[in-house]
Motif scaffolding. Structure first.
Motif, PDB file in Angstrom:
ATOM      1  N   GLU A   1      -4.000  15.150   8.072  1.00 47.30           N
ATOM      2  CA  GLU A   1      -3.280  13.923   6.827  1.00 47.30           C
ATOM      3  C   GLU A   1      -3.737  12.419   7.282  1.00 47.30           C
ATOM      4  N   LEU A   2      -3.742  12.567   8.797  1.00 43.01           N
ATOM      5  CA  LEU A   2      -3.817  10.974   8.665  1.00 43.01           C
ATOM      6  C   LEU A   2      -5.280  10.489   7.862  1.00 43.01           C
ATOM      7  N   LEU A   3      -6.182  11.600   8.372  1.00 48.02           N
ATOM      8  CA  LEU A   3      -7.603  11.134   7.522  1.00 48.02           C
ATOM      9  C   LEU A   3      -7.231  11.345   5.689  1.00 48.02           C
ATOM     10  N   GLN A   4      -6.192  12.156   5.478  1.00 45.38           N
ATOM     11  CA  GLN A   4      -6.645  12.176   4.330  1.00 45.38           C
ATOM     12  C   GLN A   4      -5.809  10.486   3.658  1.00 45.38           C
ATOM     13  N   HIS A   5      -4.755  10.220   4.707  1.00 45.33           N
ATOM     14  CA  HIS A   5      -4.032   8.474   4.122  1.00 45.33           C
ATOM     15  C   HIS A   5      -5.092   7.789   4.393  1.00 45.33           C
ATOM     16  N   PHE A   6      -6.251   7.571   5.455  1.00 51.38           N
ATOM     17  CA  PHE A   6      -7.151   6.896   5.181  1.00 51.38           C
ATOM     18  C   PHE A   6      -8.026   7.284   4.012  1.00 51.38           C
ATOM     19  N   THR A   7      -8.456   7.679   3.750  1.00 54.59           N
ATOM     20  CA  THR A   7      -9.041   8.476   3.223  1.00 54.59           C
ATOM     21  C   THR A   7      -8.883   7.803   1.204  1.00 54.59           C
ATOM     22  N   SER A   8      -7.626   8.127   1.421  1.00 56.22           N
ATOM     23  CA  SER A   8      -5.933   7.294   0.113  1.00 56.22           C
ATOM     24  C   SER A   8      -6.781   6.263  -0.275  1.00 56.22           C
ATOM     25  N   LEU A   9      -6.154   5.395   1.315  1.00 51.49           N
ATOM     26  CA  LEU A   9      -6.702   3.896   1.303  1.00 51.49           C
ATOM     27  C   LEU A   9      -8.076   3.241   0.202  1.00 51.49           C
ATOM     28  N   LEU A  10      -8.856   3.809   0.421  1.00 50.91           N
ATOM     29  CA  LEU A  10     -10.562   3.035   0.200  1.00 50.91           C
ATOM     30  C   LEU A  10     -10.490   3.036  -0.552  1.00 50.91           C
ATOM     31  N   PRO A  11      -9.599   3.597  -2.068  1.00 54.80           N
ATOM     32  CA  PRO A  11      -9.723   1.946  -3.195  1.00 54.80           C
ATOM     33  C   PRO A  11      -9.129   0.546  -3.041  1.00 54.80           C
ATOM     34  N   GLU A  12      -8.184   0.799  -1.816  1.00 58.08           N
ATOM     35  CA  GLU A  12      -7.408  -0.385  -1.668  1.00 58.08           C
ATOM     36  C   GLU A  12      -8.412  -0.995  -0.642  1.00 58.08           C
ATOM     37  N   LYS A  13      -9.535  -1.538  -1.439  1.00 58.15           N
ATOM     38  CA  LYS A  13     -10.157  -2.615  -0.233  1.00 58.15           C
ATOM     39  C   LYS A  13      -9.672  -3.966  -0.393  1.00 58.15           C
ATOM     40  N   ARG A  14      -9.212  -4.277  -1.033  1.00 60.38           N
ATOM     41  CA  ARG A  14      -8.510  -5.601   1.164  1.00 60.38           C
ATOM     42  C   ARG A  14      -7.600  -4.912   1.381  1.00 60.38           C
ATOM     43  N   PHE A  15      -6.781  -4.824   0.652  1.00 64.07           N
ATOM     44  CA  PHE A  15      -6.039  -3.643   1.969  1.00 64.07           C
ATOM     45  C   PHE A  15      -6.304  -3.001   3.303  1.00 64.07           C
ATOM     46  N   LEU A  16      -8.207  -2.720   3.187  1.00 63.62           N
ATOM     47  CA  LEU A  16      -8.255  -1.326   3.657  1.00 63.62           C
ATOM     48  C   LEU A  16      -8.603  -3.411   4.878  1.00 63.62           C
ATOM     49  N   SER A  17      -9.443  -3.630   4.384  1.00 64.29           N
ATOM     50  CA  SER A  17     -10.309  -4.714   5.255  1.00 64.29           C
ATOM     51  C   SER A  17      -9.134  -4.792   6.259  1.00 64.29           C
ATOM     52  N   ASP A  18      -8.125  -5.590   5.595  1.00 64.63           N
ATOM     53  CA  ASP A  18      -6.725  -6.232   6.423  1.00 64.63           C
ATOM     54  C   ASP A  18      -6.852  -4.997   7.282  1.00 64.63           C
ATOM     55  N   TYR A  19      -6.382  -4.444   6.913  1.00 66.29           N
ATOM     56  CA  TYR A  19      -5.630  -2.853   7.448  1.00 66.29           C
ATOM     57  C   TYR A  19      -6.448  -3.179   8.818  1.00 66.29           C
ATOM     58  N   ASP A  20      -8.132  -2.884   8.560  1.00 67.71           N
ATOM     59  CA  ASP A  20      -8.618  -2.643   9.895  1.00 67.71           C
ATOM     60  C   ASP A  20      -8.859  -3.127  11.025  1.00 67.71           C
ATOM     61  N   GLU A  21      -8.885  -4.896  10.216  1.00 65.25           N
ATOM     62  CA  GLU A  21      -9.252  -5.967  10.887  1.00 65.25           C
ATOM     63  C   GLU A  21      -7.829  -6.463  11.895  1.00 65.25           C
TER      64      GLU A  21
END
Lengths: 423, 198
Positions: A351-371
């Motif tokens: 489920e966690l991996l699925q969530h992260f995968t579904s966030l891949l198109p949200e690039k701005r959000f993903l990079s801020d999250y990853d930061e």
């Protein structure tokens, strides 16, 4: 005085009636309420003219005196007042509605007398809610838990908006006490979980409303039917009035702070938000709204540069809170069960991996999250807890995260890139 | 007016809270003051007790002067509460003034605020008169005598605060403040907002 070792809701008391004749009543009875007339709270005056300050001080003195009186009442009399005195509930509600939050534009009272008085009210209001959330004060003074649950729910002593207000007003320094209060409320009255479940779509609607106000298509809009050709004429963050932009950013700042405070203090609420797909809705919102709002704050012409700077900080604060909220949700609903070694660890990991995968198109959000919360760290944790994690999937995910950084034109902090390379 | 808030939207658009109209002002300050006056009149010290205390502890020769001071105090109280009130309310106001000024050496801000809190706006001369009356009434008496009398009878001075719920709880006044993800330097905003469109 009510008798000991029997729950208050089962006690009877014998006391003089209005005509002086003795009578026996249930300990919790409307006629045992005192006629006190609690006045509603008004926030400190913004500009602080002497007359307004004086009025505030007078008003506030009534409230502190009355609430101190209430807190000094014996257990039985306290609950009679709480349940049957409508003016008390109005007073408490008005405080939750109007009390200045730390994040408000004019949060600091102008005079020391006003600040002192505001602090006094703040404390007694919290203690009143604390007493209302306590069904057992001592071995002698308690309510049957189920009856307590009914009383607080049926009389709206607590409801979801009030609980959220309590978190944002008092949560910063009193999180442990608040956690106990809210936990007790939810344990004794599980209907609050249903109410929370009912509230989450309205919270999501708030984000949709912000998108709509910014002239950005929200998720629900596509389902509503074809758009008119002139629909794009709706104001955007760049073209709306300055006041509207200020209101939207204040609203966003308040909403994100409140949601985060609530979930931080009461993590059991995370599953309700999670079940409504909150993370992906929040990420889509972030992706759509944040760049537009940032652009508007940067590029619009503000006469008041301090306001422009303040809006920037609020927007940036909101971004932080959205990212932290997403992390809290994923942590409590997926990662925590894995770290605790619960059953179905594989399901949680998927489920966690699925969530992260579904966030891949949200690039701005993903990079801020990853930061803030490096996804590589979470994946590393997963790999340690579950050695059978699909490596192709995790590599794809990590590449996606790198690509998100590239596509928003940002670089990962150097130290992290290095540490990743060496690992 | 409060800024736009999430909980405001939840109250308006969800069905999980009680619908209340907060614009309706049910209990204004005037109503509240009247209520407080009635509550005060109902408990603790009474005018009769004050009259008895002041006369019992002094020579008979001074009784006429004492009686006159007590009358003056009642008149000042009447000016403060307003002429439309009955004897009971006026006497209760006089009790309040007696309690307020019994250990004071002038009419200070605290006393003025306490009287206004109880009765609303009032003529300052009435406060001065009542202060002077109380001072003359109590001048021949020992401070400890007066304090004991007040402690025994007054509801305002009763010390049952020790059992107040939460008095031992350490309360924190900390509140959430802005915690930006990214602090752009002020110059950054300017640079980006400059449009050099040649």
């Amino acid at each position: 005085m009510a008798c000991a070792r029997v729950p208050l809701d089962e006690q009877q008391v014998t006391e003089p009636g209005p005509l002086g004749k003795e009578r026996t009543l249930p300990a919790l009875h409307p006629e045992r309420k005192e006629e006190r007339y609690f006045v509603p709270y008004k926030p400190p005056p913004a500009d602080g003219s002497p007359a307004e300050v004086e009025e505030f001080l007078e008003h506030a003195k009534f409230i502190t005196e009355d609430l101190e009186w209430l807190l000094a009442l014996p257990h039985d009399k306290f609950w009679c007042q709480v349940v049957f005195d409508e003016s008390l509930q109005r007073c408490l509600d008005s405080y939750l509605h109007h009390a200045p939050r730390g994040l408000d534009l004019t949060a600091l009272p102008s005079s020391p007398a006003v600040a002192d008085m505001q602090r006094s009210i703040h404390r007694v209001v919290f203690l009143t809610f604390l007493r209302m959330a306590t069904h057992k004060e001592s071995k002698e003074h308690f309510l049957t838990p189920a009856v307590f649950g009914e009383i607080i729910y049926d009389n709206f002593l607590f409801d979801i908006p009030k609980i959220l207000d309590l978190c944002v007003l008092f949560g910063k320094g009193n999180s442990r006490l608040l956690h106990k209060m809210i936990e007790n409320i939810f344990i004794q009255q599980p209907s609050y979980y249903s109410d929370l479940d009912e509230t989450v779509p309205t919270v999501l609607q708030v984000f949709d409303t912000i998108l709509e106000k910014c002239g950005l298509q929200c998720e629900g809009a596509t389902a509503m039917g074809p758009m008119k050709l002139n629909a794009h004429r709706q104001p955007t963050a760049m073209t709306m009035s300055q006041q509207e932009l200020v209101d939207i950013i204040l609203y966003l700042c308040d909403s994100t702070t409140t949601i985060h405070a609530f979930q931080d203090i009461f993590p059991a609420a995370c599953s309700s938000f999670h079940s409504h797909g909150f993370v992906s809705r929040l990420a889509s919102f972030y992706e759509a709204a944040v760049p537009d709002l940032e652009k508007a704050v940067r590029k619009r012409n503000f006469d008041d540069k301090a306001l422009q700077e303040d809006l920037w900080k609020r927007l940036s604060h909101s971004c932080r809170k959205m990212v932290e909220t997403a992390h809290l949700l994923l942590h409590h609903t997926c990662l925590q069960p894995i770290l605790e070694g619960q059953e179905n660890m594989q399901t949680f990991a998927d489920e966690l991996l699925q969530h992260f995968t579904s966030l891949l198109p949200e690039k701005r959000f993903l990079s801020d999250y990853d930061e803030q919360f490096p996804i590589a760290d979470d994946i590393s944790l997963l790999q340690q807890a579950l050695p059978v994690i699909d490596e192709t999937r995790t590599s794809y995910l990590l590449q996606g995260v790198e690509s998100a950084w590239d596509s928003v034109g940002r670089r990962k902090p150097q130290s992290r890139t290095k540490s990743k390379a060496s690992s | 007016m409060s800024p736009p808030r999430l909980t405001g939207a939840l109250r308006s658009f969800s069905s999980v809270s009680k619908k209340d109209d907060f614009t309706e002002q049910l209990y204004d300050l005037k109503t509240k003051r009247l209520k407080r006056q009635k509550l005060f009149a109902r408990e603790g010290l009474t005018w009769e007790k004050i009259v008895r205390f002041c006369t019992e502890h002094q020579d008979k020769a001074k009784h006429q002067a004492i009686s006159q001071e007590l009358k003056n105090l009642l008149l000042a109280a009447k000016q403060i509460v307003g002429t439309e009130h009955g004897q009971e309310i006026i006497e209760s106001a006089a009790v309040f003034l007696f309690e307020t000024f019994h250990n004071k050496d002038h009419v200070g801000t605290e006393e003025t605020r306490a009287i206004k809190q109880m009765f609303g706006p009032f003529p300052s001369s009435a406060a001065e008169t009542s202060y002077a009356c109380v001072a003359r009434l109590l001048a021949p008496l020992r401070d400890s005598q007066v304090e004991d009398f007040i402690q025994i009878h007054s509801s305002r001075h009763s010390s049952h605060r020790g059992s107040t719920f939460g008095c031992n709880i350490a309360f924190s006044y900390d509140c959430y403040t802005l915690d930006p993800l990214e602090e752009l330097p002020w110059s950054g905003i300017h640079e980006k907002s400059m449009n050099l469109d040649f």
